[in-house]
Scaffold this active site. Structure first.
Site, PDB file in Angstrom:
ATOM      1  N   LYS A 192      68.626   0.000  83.452  1.00  0.00           N
ATOM      2  CA  LYS A 192      67.344  -1.107  83.333  1.00  0.00           C
ATOM      3  C   LYS A 192      66.375  -0.455  83.907  1.00  0.00           C
ATOM      4  CE  LYS A 192      70.858  -4.793  84.097  1.00  0.00           C
ATOM      5  NZ  LYS A 192      71.611  -5.461  85.190  1.00  0.00           N
TER       6      LYS A 192
ATOM      7  N   ASP B 257      66.954 -13.168  85.013  1.00  0.00           N
ATOM      8  CA  ASP B 257      68.449 -13.409  84.404  1.00  0.00           C
ATOM      9  C   ASP B 257      68.778 -14.649  84.131  1.00  0.00           C
ATOM     10  OD1 ASP B 257      69.834 -11.083  84.074  1.00  0.00           O
ATOM     11  OD2 ASP B 257      70.592 -10.860  86.136  1.00  0.00           O
TER      12      ASP B 257
ATOM     13  N   GLN C  87      71.563  -7.656  91.163  1.00  0.00           N
ATOM     14  CA  GLN C  87      72.523  -7.079  90.397  1.00  0.00           C
ATOM     15  C   GLN C  87      73.828  -7.695  90.970  1.00  0.00           C
ATOM     16  OE1 GLN C  87      72.489  -5.002  87.595  1.00  0.00           O
ATOM     17  NE2 GLN C  87      74.729  -5.245  87.451  1.00  0.00           N
TER      18      GLN C  87
END
Ligand code: NAD
Length: 281
Positions: free
Chosen positions: A49, A116, A93
């Site tokens: 990422k 997200d 994460q």
């Protein structure tokens, strides 16, 4: 023989486009990723990422906290990032170490920085079909792939195997909002093969190898494989028995090179869009 849905090359096109548009901005979009502990798969995902964010021209900052990080430490970091003008996207994460519950933190991220799309505000907006600030990356990438290959969604039977909050549930909403008839199957579903065989679009997100075999796929169906499984030789594979299913499906995604790269491309797109939103552009 199915047409292979090439998520890798579509993702590169999307990333190139974002890079070009980013170069025209006055300020760089900023993506922050919080990684807690030493989960090896998470470390690889976060590295990737970071690499893609830098490549797109973003500022990318990875915050690494030890496995033993406390709830207070994490809340304080999230609070600082919420108040940091240079940060457009905050990604926590997952999975977190066992002593931390993700739902104690995901709703503390500013919904306008929730890259997200996991904040309850964004999940609710998705449910209501009312412009979430960000849509979860994997489901969004799957819809983009279906659109790219001009696979009709409206009026079609879409079956999703897997009901997680990050894939199955948000994907069901996206498909429903596009007028598919959606069925979500899961580990307690009876007659899975009958249900799957009825699917014009079959999406598997279980993490179980050979979950989807040729005999449960309708001829000509679009088969989307979300699963990521590392076999005993360290090779990546998905949920679908690709070699046999490709003979009967109309479209199929490979693993690797299908849904995975689309997920990262959508993360960059979400960061870019949140930057525009936050700067009134
Ligand atoms: P999860 O573990 O949270 O959920 C798995 C789901 O599969 C559950 O809803 C469960 O009910 C269902 N399931 C499990 N066994 C089943 C069975 N035998 N029959 C029917 N349903 C069954 O998983 P997740 O986080 O949604 O991830 C699923 C897979 O997708 C994993 O392999 C993960 O690594 C992968 N994944 C890939 C991407 C990507 O970008 N490609 C993104 C997220 C997750």
């Amino acid at each position: 023989m199915a047409e292979i849905m090439d998520g890798k090359s579509l993702s590169l096109k999307i990333l190139d486009d974002i890079k070009e548009k980013t170069a025209l901005l006055k300020k760089r979009p900023g993506l922050s990723v919080i990684l807690i502990g030493n989960n090896p798969a998470s470390s690889i995902y976060v590295k990737n990422k970071e690499k893609q964010a830098l490549n797109a021209g973003f500022n990318s900052i990875v915050y690494k906290l030890p496995e033993t990080a406390s709830k207070g430490e994490l809340l304080s970091l999230i609070n600082n990032l919420n108040n940091d003008e240079d940060i457009d996207g905050i990604l926590l994460q997952l999975p977190l170490p066992k002593h931390l519950n993700p739902y104690d933190f995901l709703d503390k991220i500013d919904p306008k920085k929730d890259v997200d799309g996991f904040h309850p505000v964004n999940a609710g907006k998705l449910l209501l079909n009312e412009n979430p600030y960000a849509v979860p990356c994997t489901p969004k990438g799957i819809i983009r792939l279906l659109d790219e290959y001009k696979i009709q969604i409206e009026g079609k039977n879409a079956v999703i195997i897997g009901r997680s909050n990050i894939v199955g549930k948000p994907l069901s909403m996206l498909l429903l909002n596009k007028n598919a008839t959606v069925t979500i199957a899961h580990s307690k579903t009876k007659n899975l093969s009958e249900i799957a065989k009825n699917a014009d679009i079959l999406i598997s997100a279980t993490g179980c190898a050979d979950m989807v075999t040729k005999d449960i796929v309708k001829e000509g169906a679009a088969v989307i494989d979300v699963g990521i499984i590392r076999d005993e030789n360290g090779k990546l594979r998905g949920d679908v028995d690709f070699n046999n299913v490709k003979d009967i499906a109309g479209f199929i995604t490979p693993v690797p090179g299908g849904v995975g790269p689309m997920t990262i491309a959508m993360l960059m797109e979400n960061t870019y869009k949140l930057h525009l939103l936050r700067n009134g552009l």
